[in-house]
Design a protein around this motif. Sequence first.
Motif, PDB file in Angstrom:
ATOM      1  N   ALA A 277      20.888 -39.091  42.320  1.00 61.26           N
ATOM      2  CA  ALA A 277      20.960 -39.547  40.930  1.00 61.26           C
ATOM      3  C   ALA A 277      20.675 -40.684  41.085  1.00 61.26           C
ATOM      4  O   ALA A 277      20.965 -41.655  42.136  1.00 61.26           O
ATOM      5  CB  ALA A 277      22.335 -39.349  40.204  1.00 61.26           C
ATOM      6  N   GLU A 278      19.928 -41.396  40.113  1.00 60.81           N
ATOM      7  CA  GLU A 278      19.546 -42.961  40.126  1.00 60.81           C
ATOM      8  C   GLU A 278      19.918 -43.543  38.882  1.00 60.81           C
ATOM      9  O   GLU A 278      20.104 -43.130  37.684  1.00 60.81           O
ATOM     10  CB  GLU A 278      18.019 -43.020  40.247  1.00 60.81           C
ATOM     11  CG  GLU A 278      17.512 -42.260  41.285  1.00 60.81           C
ATOM     12  CD  GLU A 278      15.979 -42.193  41.500  1.00 60.81           C
ATOM     13  OE1 GLU A 278      15.493 -43.058  40.928  1.00 60.81           O
ATOM     14  OE2 GLU A 278      15.311 -41.405  42.168  1.00 60.81           O
TER      15      GLU A 278
ATOM     16  N   ARG B 202      18.694 -41.305  35.676  1.00 64.86           N
ATOM     17  CA  ARG B 202      17.663 -40.259  36.090  1.00 64.86           C
ATOM     18  C   ARG B 202      18.480 -39.225  37.294  1.00 64.86           C
ATOM     19  O   ARG B 202      19.126 -39.454  38.113  1.00 64.86           O
ATOM     20  CB  ARG B 202      16.571 -41.001  36.808  1.00 64.86           C
ATOM     21  CG  ARG B 202      15.366 -40.225  37.283  1.00 64.86           C
ATOM     22  CD  ARG B 202      14.291 -40.704  37.836  1.00 64.86           C
ATOM     23  NE  ARG B 202      13.488 -39.953  38.228  1.00 64.86           N
ATOM     24  CZ  ARG B 202      12.536 -40.178  39.361  1.00 64.86           C
ATOM     25  NH1 ARG B 202      12.781 -41.213  40.068  1.00 64.86           N
ATOM     26  NH2 ARG B 202      11.547 -39.387  39.840  1.00 64.86           N
ATOM     27  N   ASN B 203      17.849 -38.089  36.929  1.00 71.00           N
ATOM     28  CA  ASN B 203      18.452 -36.838  37.883  1.00 71.00           C
ATOM     29  C   ASN B 203      19.877 -36.787  37.881  1.00 71.00           C
ATOM     30  O   ASN B 203      20.470 -36.087  38.732  1.00 71.00           O
ATOM     31  CB  ASN B 203      17.866 -37.037  39.366  1.00 71.00           C
ATOM     32  CG  ASN B 203      16.395 -36.911  39.281  1.00 71.00           C
ATOM     33  OD1 ASN B 203      15.849 -36.268  38.325  1.00 71.00           O
ATOM     34  ND2 ASN B 203      15.989 -37.658  40.104  1.00 71.00           N
ATOM     35  N   PHE B 204      20.757 -37.034  36.963  1.00 68.44           N
ATOM     36  CA  PHE B 204      22.201 -36.943  36.846  1.00 68.44           C
ATOM     37  C   PHE B 204      22.619 -35.514  36.724  1.00 68.44           C
ATOM     38  O   PHE B 204      23.534 -34.982  37.455  1.00 68.44           O
ATOM     39  CB  PHE B 204      23.024 -37.812  36.041  1.00 68.44           C
ATOM     40  CG  PHE B 204      23.255 -38.979  36.502  1.00 68.44           C
ATOM     41  CD1 PHE B 204      24.597 -39.479  36.373  1.00 68.44           C
ATOM     42  CD2 PHE B 204      22.423 -40.063  36.878  1.00 68.44           C
ATOM     43  CE1 PHE B 204      24.781 -40.836  36.884  1.00 68.44           C
ATOM     44  CE2 PHE B 204      22.639 -41.395  37.002  1.00 68.44           C
ATOM     45  CZ  PHE B 204      24.105 -41.776  37.248  1.00 68.44           C
ATOM     46  N   ASP B 205      22.032 -34.983  35.923  1.00 66.52           N
ATOM     47  CA  ASP B 205      22.426 -33.560  35.754  1.00 66.52           C
ATOM     48  C   ASP B 205      21.705 -32.489  36.849  1.00 66.52           C
ATOM     49  O   ASP B 205      22.385 -31.787  37.288  1.00 66.52           O
ATOM     50  CB  ASP B 205      21.628 -32.886  34.385  1.00 66.52           C
ATOM     51  CG  ASP B 205      20.265 -33.201  34.059  1.00 66.52           C
ATOM     52  OD1 ASP B 205      19.677 -34.052  34.923  1.00 66.52           O
ATOM     53  OD2 ASP B 205      19.579 -32.567  33.166  1.00 66.52           O
ATOM     54  N   ARG B 206      20.529 -32.828  37.217  1.00 66.55           N
ATOM     55  CA  ARG B 206      19.948 -32.093  38.656  1.00 66.55           C
ATOM     56  C   ARG B 206      20.637 -32.095  39.696  1.00 66.55           C
ATOM     57  O   ARG B 206      20.803 -31.269  40.455  1.00 66.55           O
ATOM     58  CB  ARG B 206      18.463 -32.709  38.848  1.00 66.55           C
ATOM     59  CG  ARG B 206      17.680 -31.999  39.366  1.00 66.55           C
ATOM     60  CD  ARG B 206      16.118 -32.398  39.618  1.00 66.55           C
ATOM     61  NE  ARG B 206      15.876 -32.529  40.845  1.00 66.55           N
ATOM     62  CZ  ARG B 206      15.028 -33.223  41.282  1.00 66.55           C
ATOM     63  NH1 ARG B 206      14.189 -33.902  40.556  1.00 66.55           N
ATOM     64  NH2 ARG B 206      14.323 -33.251  42.549  1.00 66.55           N
ATOM     65  N   PHE B 207      21.509 -33.358  40.082  1.00 68.19           N
ATOM     66  CA  PHE B 207      22.278 -33.547  41.231  1.00 68.19           C
ATOM     67  C   PHE B 207      23.797 -33.131  40.917  1.00 68.19           C
ATOM     68  O   PHE B 207      24.668 -33.538  41.759  1.00 68.19           O
ATOM     69  CB  PHE B 207      22.274 -34.488  41.866  1.00 68.19           C
ATOM     70  CG  PHE B 207      20.717 -34.655  42.689  1.00 68.19           C
ATOM     71  CD1 PHE B 207      20.231 -34.213  43.909  1.00 68.19           C
ATOM     72  CD2 PHE B 207      19.662 -35.497  42.063  1.00 68.19           C
ATOM     73  CE1 PHE B 207      18.999 -34.225  44.506  1.00 68.19           C
ATOM     74  CE2 PHE B 207      18.278 -35.544  42.416  1.00 68.19           C
ATOM     75  CZ  PHE B 207      17.946 -34.841  43.502  1.00 68.19           C
TER      76      PHE B 207
ATOM     77  N   ALA C   4      20.773 -45.385  43.996  1.00 63.81           N
ATOM     78  CA  ALA C   4      20.833 -44.115  43.925  1.00 63.81           C
ATOM     79  C   ALA C   4      22.293 -43.868  44.311  1.00 63.81           C
ATOM     80  O   ALA C   4      22.975 -44.624  45.050  1.00 63.81           O
ATOM     81  CB  ALA C   4      19.745 -43.532  45.135  1.00 63.81           C
TER      82      ALA C   4
END
Length: 175
Positions: free
Chosen positions: A2-3, A166-171, A66
């Motif tokens: 996540a970023e 960015r990408n919090f839900d994905r990771f 990150a």
Amino acid sequence: MAEVHIIGQILGASGFPQHSLFCKWGVHTGGAWKLLSGTMEGQTQVDNPQNEDMAFWSHPIDIHFATKGLQGWPKLHLQVWHQDSFGRNELYGYSFLHVPSTPGTHTLLSPAWRPLGTWQEQISQMFVGGGPQLKSTNLIYGGADRYRLQTTSMGQVHLELTVILRNFDRFGVEC
């Protein structure tokens, strides 16, 4: 991973007893955070407003992290300094704030304080300048030890920060 991208500026400071101010700043994070780009510390220029209560710096901040988790979310620690007519620098106050964890643009005020010291140190400070400073800056954003200090309020630092997640839900990092 996540970023978190933090973009913004340290606008300035108001409410301090003298003009001719500058700010040293830094970012503190936990162990799960990795700096991708930007600088973790910096310093503004000196501003000496003649007719205004606020010193303006408009100092940019652009930091990209990150992370594997939310523990150790970034904190911004600030030191406001006064420069006298002889070029001597005197610490006017410490301040810190947690970077907002919600995405978007945030206008923030961060109150500043400084250690009082003994009554002898206070009298000496009136005539000679200087004054007590912290030996370790970890107390600025640290735990319970900071609350044992005798301090006085000094002014406030004005900031404007935009937080992009960015990408919090994905990771699997939950906000």
